[in-house]
Design a protein around this motif. Sequence first.
Motif, PDB file in Angstrom:
ATOM      1  N   ARG A 287       0.839  -1.204   0.000  1.00 20.98           N
ATOM      2  CA  ARG A 287       0.000   0.000   0.000  1.00 20.98           C
ATOM      3  C   ARG A 287       0.873   1.254   0.000  1.00 20.98           C
ATOM      4  N   TRP A 288       1.883   1.293   0.886  1.00 21.69           N
ATOM      5  CA  TRP A 288       2.779   2.450   0.967  1.00 21.69           C
ATOM      6  C   TRP A 288       3.518   2.642  -0.357  1.00 21.69           C
ATOM      7  N   ILE A 289       3.977   1.548  -0.959  1.00 26.46           N
ATOM      8  CA  ILE A 289       4.698   1.648  -2.234  1.00 26.46           C
ATOM      9  C   ILE A 289       3.795   2.238  -3.304  1.00 26.46           C
ATOM     10  N   TYR A 290       2.551   1.767  -3.397  1.00 23.19           N
ATOM     11  CA  TYR A 290       1.621   2.343  -4.376  1.00 23.19           C
ATOM     12  C   TYR A 290       1.426   3.844  -4.129  1.00 23.19           C
ATOM     13  N   LEU A 291       1.185   4.208  -2.883  1.00 20.25           N
ATOM     14  CA  LEU A 291       0.969   5.625  -2.573  1.00 20.25           C
ATOM     15  C   LEU A 291       2.208   6.458  -2.882  1.00 20.25           C
ATOM     16  N   HIS A 292       3.374   5.932  -2.554  1.00 19.43           N
ATOM     17  CA  HIS A 292       4.609   6.652  -2.862  1.00 19.43           C
ATOM     18  C   HIS A 292       4.790   6.811  -4.374  1.00 19.43           C
ATOM     19  N   MET A 293       4.509   5.773  -5.128  1.00 19.93           N
ATOM     20  CA  MET A 293       4.662   5.854  -6.588  1.00 19.93           C
ATOM     21  C   MET A 293       3.695   6.870  -7.191  1.00 19.93           C
ATOM     22  N   ILE A 294       2.471   6.918  -6.689  1.00 21.59           N
ATOM     23  CA  ILE A 294       1.511   7.918  -7.167  1.00 21.59           C
ATOM     24  C   ILE A 294       2.044   9.314  -6.873  1.00 21.59           C
ATOM     25  N   GLU A 295       2.565   9.522  -5.670  1.00 22.45           N
ATOM     26  CA  GLU A 295       3.138  10.823  -5.292  1.00 22.45           C
ATOM     27  C   GLU A 295       4.329  11.160  -6.174  1.00 22.45           C
ATOM     28  N   GLU A 296       5.190  10.198  -6.414  1.00 30.29           N
ATOM     29  CA  GLU A 296       6.396  10.425  -7.222  1.00 30.29           C
ATOM     30  C   GLU A 296       6.025  10.837  -8.649  1.00 30.29           C
ATOM     31  N   TYR A 297       5.095  10.106  -9.257  1.00 31.17           N
ATOM     32  CA  TYR A 297       4.648  10.469 -10.607  1.00 31.17           C
ATOM     33  C   TYR A 297       3.953  11.826 -10.614  1.00 31.17           C
ATOM     34  N   ALA A 298       3.085  12.084  -9.643  1.00 35.25           N
ATOM     35  CA  ALA A 298       2.356  13.353  -9.619  1.00 35.25           C
ATOM     36  C   ALA A 298       3.322  14.530  -9.546  1.00 35.25           C
ATOM     37  N   ARG A 299       4.326  14.417  -8.700  1.00 37.38           N
ATOM     38  CA  ARG A 299       5.320  15.491  -8.567  1.00 37.38           C
ATOM     39  C   ARG A 299       6.073  15.696  -9.876  1.00 37.38           C
ATOM     40  N   HIS A 300       6.546  14.610 -10.459  1.00 32.71           N
ATOM     41  CA  HIS A 300       7.320  14.745 -11.692  1.00 32.71           C
ATOM     42  C   HIS A 300       6.445  15.087 -12.892  1.00 32.71           C
ATOM     43  N   ASN A 301       5.173  14.720 -12.864  1.00 34.72           N
ATOM     44  CA  ASN A 301       4.273  15.144 -13.937  1.00 34.72           C
ATOM     45  C   ASN A 301       4.073  16.660 -13.898  1.00 34.72           C
TER      46      ASN A 301
END
Length: 168
Positions: A138-152
């Motif tokens: 769950r944490w990995i999914y949330l972190h990946m969403i945050e990482e993509y959102a920031r870089h997008n």
Amino acid sequence: MTTTERPEPPRTADERTSLEGWLDFHRATLALKCQGLDDAQLREASAPPSGLTLLGLVRHMAEVERSWFRRVLAQEDAPPIWYSDEDPDGDFRVTGEDTAKDCFAVWREEIARAKEAAAGRHLDDVVARPGRGDYSLRWIYLHMIEEYARHNGHADLIRERIDGATGD
């Protein structure tokens, strides 16, 4: 580069389907920000002194997918592709030898491998990252969403600078 269809995240779904839907949405968003640009445009830096490029973001996100899903979640021996201890930001630095075709192929392969690593696991499954603690899927999914959102967000600004294209 292929035409990207961006899937809409589900509005009424269970937690896992929602997390995977948002992650796929953000993956597709990065691809859309790069769509229609040639190799030279994908290498254009955002604004001096920054050397951040769209192709550098694609390389970075390939490394992030690889790190969290393969090295951490699946506990694979998957060494970095473009960065090293000597050059920790090497994934962002595009060289003359890198092609957009190759970088996008690596990124797509890492996404496919990430999906394989997560398949069959539960959101509450916990894995240890040596020296850094425990992480749930769950944490990995949330972190990946945050990482993509920031870089997008970075990708939005870079794309607008290249050709004036804007959008969500």
